[in-house]
Design an enzyme around this catalytic site. Structure first.
Site, PDB file in Angstrom:
ATOM      1  N   ASP A  17       0.969  -1.141   0.060  1.00 38.17           N
ATOM      2  CA  ASP A  17      -0.006   0.000   0.002  1.00 38.17           C
ATOM      3  C   ASP A  17       0.830   1.271  -0.140  1.00 38.17           C
ATOM      4  O   ASP A  17       1.975   1.119   0.498  1.00 38.17           O
ATOM      5  CB  ASP A  17      -0.959  -0.101   1.129  1.00 38.17           C
ATOM      6  CG  ASP A  17      -1.985   0.969   1.218  1.00 38.17           C
ATOM      7  OD1 ASP A  17      -3.261   0.429   1.390  1.00 38.17           O
ATOM      8  OD2 ASP A  17      -1.906   2.131   1.033  1.00 38.17           O
ATOM      9  N   ARG A  22      -0.742   3.341   7.474  1.00 36.16           N
ATOM     10  CA  ARG A  22      -1.220   2.070   7.334  1.00 36.16           C
ATOM     11  C   ARG A  22      -0.573   0.921   7.424  1.00 36.16           C
ATOM     12  O   ARG A  22      -0.948   0.015   7.988  1.00 36.16           O
ATOM     13  CB  ARG A  22      -2.379   2.035   6.232  1.00 36.16           C
ATOM     14  CG  ARG A  22      -3.385   0.978   6.194  1.00 36.16           C
ATOM     15  CD  ARG A  22      -4.302   0.980   5.300  1.00 36.16           C
ATOM     16  NE  ARG A  22      -5.086   2.159   5.149  1.00 36.16           N
ATOM     17  CZ  ARG A  22      -5.688   2.719   3.989  1.00 36.16           C
ATOM     18  NH1 ARG A  22      -5.791   1.858   3.109  1.00 36.16           N
ATOM     19  NH2 ARG A  22      -6.392   3.903   4.064  1.00 36.16           N
ATOM     20  N   THR A  77     -17.980   5.401  -5.438  1.00 36.79           N
ATOM     21  CA  THR A  77     -18.948   6.061  -6.637  1.00 36.79           C
ATOM     22  C   THR A  77     -18.055   7.262  -6.933  1.00 36.79           C
ATOM     23  O   THR A  77     -17.606   8.242  -6.012  1.00 36.79           O
ATOM     24  CB  THR A  77     -20.084   6.331  -5.899  1.00 36.79           C
ATOM     25  OG1 THR A  77     -20.546   4.912  -5.280  1.00 36.79           O
ATOM     26  CG2 THR A  77     -21.130   6.819  -6.651  1.00 36.79           C
ATOM     27  N   THR A 115     -14.578  -4.896  -6.381  1.00 40.26           N
ATOM     28  CA  THR A 115     -15.794  -5.076  -6.985  1.00 40.26           C
ATOM     29  C   THR A 115     -15.744  -4.071  -8.448  1.00 40.26           C
ATOM     30  O   THR A 115     -15.519  -2.914  -8.176  1.00 40.26           O
ATOM     31  CB  THR A 115     -16.621  -4.988  -6.337  1.00 40.26           C
ATOM     32  OG1 THR A 115     -16.748  -5.490  -5.217  1.00 40.26           O
ATOM     33  CG2 THR A 115     -18.146  -5.004  -6.943  1.00 40.26           C
ATOM     34  N   GLU A 144     -14.960 -10.901  -4.296  1.00 44.11           N
ATOM     35  CA  GLU A 144     -14.944 -11.261  -2.781  1.00 44.11           C
ATOM     36  C   GLU A 144     -16.147 -11.172  -2.064  1.00 44.11           C
ATOM     37  O   GLU A 144     -16.836 -10.006  -2.335  1.00 44.11           O
ATOM     38  CB  GLU A 144     -13.939 -10.409  -1.805  1.00 44.11           C
ATOM     39  CG  GLU A 144     -13.716 -10.806  -0.657  1.00 44.11           C
ATOM     40  CD  GLU A 144     -13.462 -12.412  -0.532  1.00 44.11           C
ATOM     41  OE1 GLU A 144     -12.454 -12.758  -0.726  1.00 44.11           O
ATOM     42  OE2 GLU A 144     -14.456 -12.837   0.238  1.00 44.11           O
ATOM     43  N   ALA A 147     -18.408 -10.859   4.075  1.00 43.89           N
ATOM     44  CA  ALA A 147     -19.078  -9.685   4.704  1.00 43.89           C
ATOM     45  C   ALA A 147     -18.354  -9.005   6.070  1.00 43.89           C
ATOM     46  O   ALA A 147     -17.765  -9.933   6.728  1.00 43.89           O
ATOM     47  CB  ALA A 147     -20.668  -9.974   5.251  1.00 43.89           C
ATOM     48  N   LYS A 204     -21.178 -10.676  -8.785  1.00 47.29           N
ATOM     49  CA  LYS A 204     -20.706  -9.585  -7.654  1.00 47.29           C
ATOM     50  C   LYS A 204     -21.840  -8.626  -7.301  1.00 47.29           C
ATOM     51  O   LYS A 204     -22.299  -8.610  -6.509  1.00 47.29           O
ATOM     52  CB  LYS A 204     -19.297  -9.320  -7.599  1.00 47.29           C
ATOM     53  CG  LYS A 204     -19.107  -8.225  -6.473  1.00 47.29           C
ATOM     54  CD  LYS A 204     -18.915  -8.957  -5.221  1.00 47.29           C
ATOM     55  CE  LYS A 204     -18.725  -8.057  -4.211  1.00 47.29           C
ATOM     56  NZ  LYS A 204     -18.207  -8.395  -3.168  1.00 47.29           N
ATOM     57  N   GLY A 255     -32.137   0.719   7.943  1.00 46.04           N
ATOM     58  CA  GLY A 255     -31.769   0.885   6.582  1.00 46.04           C
ATOM     59  C   GLY A 255     -30.166   0.356   6.340  1.00 46.04           C
ATOM     60  O   GLY A 255     -29.299   0.116   7.498  1.00 46.04           O
ATOM     61  N   CYS A 260     -20.694  -1.369   0.304  1.00 43.04           N
ATOM     62  CA  CYS A 260     -20.882  -2.275  -0.816  1.00 43.04           C
ATOM     63  C   CYS A 260     -22.241  -1.802  -1.657  1.00 43.04           C
ATOM     64  O   CYS A 260     -22.445  -1.568  -2.843  1.00 43.04           O
ATOM     65  CB  CYS A 260     -20.678  -3.818  -0.529  1.00 43.04           C
ATOM     66  SG  CYS A 260     -19.042  -4.022  -0.425  1.00 43.04           S
ATOM     67  N   GLN A 262     -25.162   0.071  -1.518  1.00 43.93           N
ATOM     68  CA  GLN A 262     -25.367   1.261  -2.372  1.00 43.93           C
ATOM     69  C   GLN A 262     -24.560   1.462  -3.482  1.00 43.93           C
ATOM     70  O   GLN A 262     -24.991   1.679  -4.638  1.00 43.93           O
ATOM     71  CB  GLN A 262     -25.623   2.587  -1.384  1.00 43.93           C
ATOM     72  CG  GLN A 262     -25.637   3.776  -2.046  1.00 43.93           C
ATOM     73  CD  GLN A 262     -26.101   4.900  -1.027  1.00 43.93           C
ATOM     74  OE1 GLN A 262     -26.953   4.835  -0.402  1.00 43.93           O
ATOM     75  NE2 GLN A 262     -25.908   6.290  -1.609  1.00 43.93           N
TER      76      GLN A 262
END
Ligand code: UDX
Length: 446
Positions: A17, A22, A77, A115, A144, A147, A204, A255, A260, A262
């Site tokens: 990365d 991180r 998005t 994804t 993948e 969850a 997926k 909700g 993932c 939305q």
């Protein structure tokens, strides 16, 4: 990657990365500091790290040495340009592909783990083939399905592993077989499906769309239950026992959230629109519209029930993460409900066992609804749930953390304003017991 390293001690896994902080945290001897909270993960890292699992910022070296490269960058998005608010932003994927092309000096298998919209593998292949050093690349899609909160278990014991590749050429088939060989170290062969690349990519998005649709479907029924006197838990149980429907993902809630659902549905909607499939796009978009409605009506109901005003009232949130057993807050319903209540000038007190105040503030600031200092004035995060609830007019349960069921609710009640309200956005608590203590208890769908 940690699970692959644990299950395949003969394979060297290097996670790279650009973010040095991180990577330092992944290498921290104190395993409580690794960047992701996920039950069972630190034990696996402890076992494999330094043996055949390495974390590094030397991206070029790792690309040069690898035979198989998994691309696992994020595909948020788009927030700009064409497809803004809908399409997946493939900027990071493209940068990755270009770097691989530049560095690779021998043939490699490149696996899409992120994804992606359908037909992205084609774009990756084009970049690799046109900017590379004349070496051969095989592109596989290996989505993948884990969850969060159950990631380790989902990986160790997956329902299926999906590998898409070019199964019409010998080289493509060889690459598929190589990746099947990795998973076959611990996954039964009959659970490893191989398909063409496009089927794999679309599967997926479809899986997430179907799961989210179930949540929106039961949430739609929850509102009808509230109006008619039916109980959504009873309805969910009754329909879930139909083996054609099945019992999972029928929990009415405030909700769905997470990184993932939305995003992937918006992606599906965008792809459908771009092929001119308006009805298909509208059909899936309704899942999101229902989810937004569910969040909004939960916040509205709090205001309405508290005598149409929450101005300067303290509302305690138990839970901020998008689900239990994770510190991930992306797209969590709590963010939107807090935002609506702050618009009504409420003071929000937050307790989440794994989320701190900085995270809460950055989630709210990200919405850009109001200046950051206004968010700072409106919220306080607590490390003790009893302090968060002290003096509050109402409590909202927004994440289904197990510990919430174990609280001394009498003690909570005694220290609250009266009447003391609980709005259970997760159908988590025992409403009858809480009513006996004096609470006014409301849950979703009853
Ligand atoms: C999801 C998919 O389950 C996973 O297969 C995919 O790889 C990534 O997206 P994740 O986002 O980690 O996983 O969580 P998930 O358990 O699917 O929950 C998503 C949201 O739906 C959460 O906010 C959860 O609380 C909510 N949910 C889930 C409900 O409200 N009711 C349910 O019955 C189930």
């Amino acid at each position: 990657m940690a699970v692959i390293a644990q299950k395949c001690p003969d394979i060297q896994v290097t996670v790279v990365d650009l973010n040095e902080e991180r990577i330092n945290r992944w290498n921290d001897p104190d395993l409580t500091n690794i960047p992701i909270y996920e039950p069972g993960l630190s034990e696996i890292v402890a076992e494999a790290r330094g043996r055949n699992l390495f974390f590094s910022t030397d991206v070029d070296k790792a690309i040069f040495e690898a035979q198989v490269i998994f691309i696992s960058v994020n595909t948020p998005t788009k927030t700009y340009g064409s497809g803004k608010g809908m399409a997946a932003d493939l900027k990071y994927i493209e940068l990755c592909a270009r770097q691989i092309a530049r560095i690779a000096k021998d043939d490699k298998i490149v696996v899409e783990k992120s994804t992606l919209p359908v037909r992205t593998a084609e774009a990756i292949k084009s970049i690799l083939d046109h900017t590379g050093n004349g070496v051969q690349f095989q592109i596989l899609s290996n989505p993948e399905f884990l969850a969060e909160g159950t990631a380790v278990q989902d990986l160790i014991n997956p329902d299926r592993v999906l590998i898409g590749g070019d199964n019409h050429t010998a080289e493509g088939q060889k690459a598929i077989d190589a990746l099947v060989g990795v998973y076959a170290n611990w996954v039964n062969k009959d659970k490893i499906l191989t398909t063409n690349v496009w089927s794999s990519e679309l599967s997926k998005l479809t899986a997430n769309a179907f799961l989210a649709q179930r949540v929106s479907s039961i949430n739609a029924m929850s509102e009808l239950c509230e109006k008619t006197g039916a109980n959504v838990n009873e309805v969910a149980k009754a329909i879930g026992m139909d083996s054609r429907i099945g019992s999972k993902f029928l929990k009415a809630s405030v909700g769905f959230g997470g990184s993932c659902f939305q995003k992937d549905i918006l992606n599906l909607v965008y792809i459908s629109k771009s092929f001119g499939l308006k009805q298909v796009a509208d059909y899936w978009e309704q899942v999101i519209i229902m989810n937004d409605h569910q969040k909004r009506r939960f916040a509205n109901n709090i205001v309405k029930t508290l005598y149409n005003t929450v101005a300067d009232k303290k509302i305690a949130f138990l839970g901020w993460a998008f689900k239990k057993d994770t510190n991930d807050t992306r797209e969590s319903s709590a963010i939107y409900i807090a935002n609506d209540l702050i618009n009504e000038q409420a003071k929000i007190a937050i307790y989440d066992p794994k989320v701190d105040e900085n995270q809460v503030l950055s989630d709210l600031d990200y919405l850009e609804t109001r200046p950051a200092d206004k968010n700072r004035k409106a919220i306080t995060a607590y490390e003790d749930p009893y302090e968060a609830c002290k003096g509050a007019h109402a409590i909202a349960i927004l994440t289904e953390w197990d510990e919430f069921t174990k609280y001394d609710w009498k003690r909570v009640y005694d220290n609250m304003q009266k009447p003391a309200f609980i709005f259970d956005g997760r159908n988590l608590l025992d409403g009858k017991e809480l009513s006996k203590l004096g609470f006014v208890y409301q849950s979703i769908g009853s």
